[in-house]
Design a protein around this motif. Structure first.
Motif, mmCIF file in Angstrom:
data_model
loop_
_atom_site.group_PDB
_atom_site.id
_atom_site.type_symbol
_atom_site.label_atom_id
_atom_site.label_comp_id
_atom_site.label_asym_id
_atom_site.label_seq_id
_atom_site.Cartn_x
_atom_site.Cartn_y
_atom_site.Cartn_z
ATOM 1 N N VAL A 36 13.473 9.197 -25.679
ATOM 2 C CA VAL A 36 14.448 8.822 -26.696
ATOM 3 C C VAL A 36 15.517 9.908 -26.838
ATOM 4 C CG1 VAL A 36 14.771 8.466 -29.178
ATOM 5 C CG2 VAL A 36 12.930 7.276 -27.971
ATOM 6 N N LYS A 37 15.102 11.156 -26.892
ATOM 7 C CA LYS A 37 16.065 12.252 -27.027
ATOM 8 C C LYS A 37 17.028 12.281 -25.849
ATOM 9 C CE LYS A 37 16.463 17.262 -27.587
ATOM 10 N NZ LYS A 37 15.726 18.555 -27.657
ATOM 11 N N SER A 38 16.504 12.054 -24.637
ATOM 12 C CA SER A 38 17.345 12.042 -23.450
ATOM 13 C C SER A 38 18.396 10.941 -23.518
ATOM 14 C CB SER A 38 16.470 11.864 -22.202
ATOM 15 O OG SER A 38 17.258 11.765 -21.037
ATOM 16 N N LEU A 39 17.994 9.752 -23.966
ATOM 17 C CA LEU A 39 18.927 8.631 -24.066
ATOM 18 C C LEU A 39 19.970 8.873 -25.158
ATOM 19 C CD1 LEU A 39 16.435 5.663 -23.644
ATOM 20 C CD2 LEU A 39 18.297 6.269 -22.085
ATOM 21 N N GLU A 40 19.544 9.451 -26.270
ATOM 22 C CA GLU A 40 20.494 9.758 -27.346
ATOM 23 C C GLU A 40 21.580 10.705 -26.857
ATOM 24 O OE1 GLU A 40 17.668 9.335 -31.323
ATOM 25 O OE2 GLU A 40 17.847 11.261 -30.303
ATOM 26 N N GLU A 41 21.172 11.727 -26.108
ATOM 27 C CA GLU A 41 22.138 12.702 -25.597
ATOM 28 C C GLU A 41 23.016 12.089 -24.515
ATOM 29 O OE1 GLU A 41 19.657 15.892 -24.339
ATOM 30 O OE2 GLU A 41 19.347 16.675 -26.392
ATOM 31 N N GLN A 42 22.414 11.278 -23.641
ATOM 32 C CA GLN A 42 23.160 10.685 -22.533
ATOM 33 C C GLN A 42 24.245 9.741 -23.018
ATOM 34 O OE1 GLN A 42 20.646 8.627 -19.744
ATOM 35 N NE2 GLN A 42 22.358 7.649 -18.681
ATOM 36 N N HIS A 43 23.944 8.971 -24.053
ATOM 37 C CA HIS A 43 24.874 7.943 -24.519
ATOM 38 C C HIS A 43 25.575 8.301 -25.825
ATOM 39 C CE1 HIS A 43 23.569 5.162 -21.382
ATOM 40 N NE2 HIS A 43 22.324 5.494 -21.668
ATOM 41 N N GLY A 44 25.343 9.520 -26.327
ATOM 42 C CA GLY A 44 25.999 9.931 -27.557
ATOM 43 C C GLY A 44 25.591 9.117 -28.771
ATOM 44 N N LEU A 45 24.321 8.742 -28.838
ATOM 45 C CA LEU A 45 23.828 7.920 -29.945
ATOM 46 C C LEU A 45 23.427 8.788 -31.132
ATOM 47 C CD1 LEU A 45 21.536 5.499 -27.918
ATOM 48 C CD2 LEU A 45 23.810 5.025 -28.809
ATOM 49 N N PRO A 46 23.592 8.290 -32.348
ATOM 50 C CA PRO A 46 23.142 9.038 -33.528
ATOM 51 C C PRO A 46 21.641 9.267 -33.468
ATOM 52 C CG PRO A 46 24.571 7.218 -34.165
ATOM 53 C CD PRO A 46 24.259 7.027 -32.724
ATOM 54 N N ARG A 47 21.216 10.463 -33.811
ATOM 55 C CA ARG A 47 19.792 10.778 -33.801
ATOM 56 C C ARG A 47 19.047 9.858 -34.766
ATOM 57 N NH1 ARG A 47 16.364 14.178 -36.733
ATOM 58 N NH2 ARG A 47 14.606 14.996 -35.536
ATOM 59 N N GLY A 48 17.986 9.246 -34.280
ATOM 60 C CA GLY A 48 17.171 8.371 -35.112
ATOM 61 C C GLY A 48 17.481 6.894 -34.965
ATOM 62 N N LEU A 49 18.625 6.565 -34.353
ATOM 63 C CA LEU A 49 19.003 5.150 -34.266
ATOM 64 C C LEU A 49 18.008 4.350 -33.423
ATOM 65 C CD1 LEU A 49 20.946 2.818 -34.746
ATOM 66 C CD2 LEU A 49 22.282 3.596 -32.772
ATOM 67 N N LEU A 50 17.609 4.874 -32.278
ATOM 68 C CA LEU A 50 16.685 4.136 -31.417
ATOM 69 C C LEU A 50 15.338 3.937 -32.101
ATOM 70 C CD1 LEU A 50 17.386 5.651 -27.878
ATOM 71 C CD2 LEU A 50 18.280 3.557 -28.888
ATOM 72 N N HIS A 51 14.842 4.985 -32.749
ATOM 73 C CA HIS A 51 13.565 4.846 -33.444
ATOM 74 C C HIS A 51 13.682 3.854 -34.607
ATOM 75 C CE1 HIS A 51 12.119 8.827 -31.640
ATOM 76 N NE2 HIS A 51 11.285 7.894 -31.241
ATOM 77 N N ALA A 52 14.833 3.834 -35.276
ATOM 78 C CA ALA A 52 15.026 2.883 -36.370
ATOM 79 C C ALA A 52 14.982 1.452 -35.845
ATOM 80 C CB ALA A 52 16.356 3.153 -37.074
ATOM 81 N N LEU A 53 15.584 1.211 -34.677
ATOM 82 C CA LEU A 53 15.558 -0.127 -34.084
ATOM 83 C C LEU A 53 14.145 -0.513 -33.652
ATOM 84 C CD1 LEU A 53 18.851 -0.061 -32.010
ATOM 85 C CD2 LEU A 53 18.320 -1.594 -33.903
ATOM 86 N N MET A 54 13.429 0.432 -33.062
ATOM 87 C CA MET A 54 12.032 0.152 -32.674
ATOM 88 C C MET A 54 11.205 -0.219 -33.898
ATOM 89 S SD MET A 54 11.094 3.228 -30.075
ATOM 90 C CE MET A 54 12.206 3.739 -28.751
ATOM 91 N N ARG A 55 11.389 0.518 -34.965
ATOM 92 C CA ARG A 55 10.619 0.280 -36.189
ATOM 93 C C ARG A 55 10.898 -1.115 -36.734
ATOM 94 N NH1 ARG A 55 10.981 1.146 -41.891
ATOM 95 N NH2 ARG A 55 9.153 2.185 -42.758
ATOM 96 N N GLN A 56 12.176 -1.483 -36.748
ATOM 97 C CA GLN A 56 12.556 -2.765 -37.316
ATOM 98 C C GLN A 56 12.195 -3.939 -36.402
ATOM 99 O OE1 GLN A 56 13.725 -3.495 -40.273
ATOM 100 N NE2 GLN A 56 13.971 -5.673 -39.864
ATOM 101 N N GLU A 57 12.418 -3.772 -35.110
ATOM 102 C CA GLU A 57 12.307 -4.900 -34.187
ATOM 103 C C GLU A 57 10.880 -5.162 -33.705
ATOM 104 O OE1 GLU A 57 14.627 -7.035 -33.396
ATOM 105 O OE2 GLU A 57 16.073 -6.023 -34.685
ATOM 106 N N SER A 58 10.119 -4.108 -33.443
ATOM 107 C CA SER A 58 8.792 -4.306 -32.840
ATOM 108 C C SER A 58 7.673 -3.598 -33.577
ATOM 109 C CB SER A 58 8.807 -3.810 -31.390
ATOM 110 O OG SER A 58 8.981 -2.395 -31.362
#
Length: 210
Positions: free
Chosen positions: A159-181
């Protein structure tokens, strides 16, 4: 909370600004994560009233944080990179594993699941073990487990690697995982969306090609 926020609006329109401010301040203090509380904060700001803290300060209750040890089988599975199997092993023996921590079973299980790189069972344990009142204030050191249990960060390296690679806000991917699955990598929705992020296979294939 939405009705209380609107009560404040009604009071303000009736010329009772003091009551409106009191209602909004109390709402922002007692339900800090709700949409209504954020609206109340904006209304307080619009009338020049002081804003309460975003969240109540921590309360040090002098409770030391638990540091339980993973059972040998789960430790072995984790060392082999089989964190999903380690999670399943813990889930099958939760009552036995948590028995030595009477009164703090939920905290013990949350801490144990936190030692493996999965979030599915940890999150589910947290939903049952953590009270809403505890989340209305900042965590003390002895209460931090509750926040970490309800807001886990599995697969942290990827997750950290993807956040840095794509310039995503920290925590966004985990927030989506929490909500979606709810952090279940195997879940499939009625619409056939799959995985942690609940992607439609056709959409995922197209995005991967791009």
């Amino acid at each position: 909370d939405k009705l209380r926020e609107l009560q404040g609006v009604a009071a303000l329109r009736a010329g009772d600004q003091a009551t409106a401010i009191a209602l909004w301040t109390e709402l922002a203090r007692t339900e800090p994560f709700s949409w209504a509380a954020q609206t109340a904060r904006a209304r307080l700001q619009s009338v020049g009233a002081p804003l309460p803290p975003l969240i109540e300060p921590a309360q040090d209750r002098g409770t030391a944080r638990l540091v339980p040890t993973l059972p040998p089988a789960a430790t072995l599975l984790r060392s082999l990179g089989l964190d999903g199997d380690a999670e399943s092993h813990l889930a099958a023996a939760e009552r036995e594993i948590s028995a030595p921590y009477a009164g703090r079973e939920g905290e013990a299980l949350c801490s144990l699941y936190g030692q493996i790189s999965r979030g599915k069972r940890r999150y589910k344990v947290g939903v049952n073990a953590v009270s809403a009142s505890l989340l209305r204030r900042a965590p003390s050191e002895g209460e931090r487990w509750a926040w970490e249990c309800l807001y886990p960060q599995p697969f942290a390296g990827g997750v950290k690697s993807l956040e840095e690679q794509h310039g995503l806000p920290r925590g966004l991917l985990h927030a989506l995982m929490r909500q979606e699955s709810a952090f279940d990598p195997q879940v499939v929705s009625p619409a056939s969306a799959v995985g942690l992020m609940q992607l439609m296979p056709s959409t995922a294939k197209q995005a991967a090609a791009e």
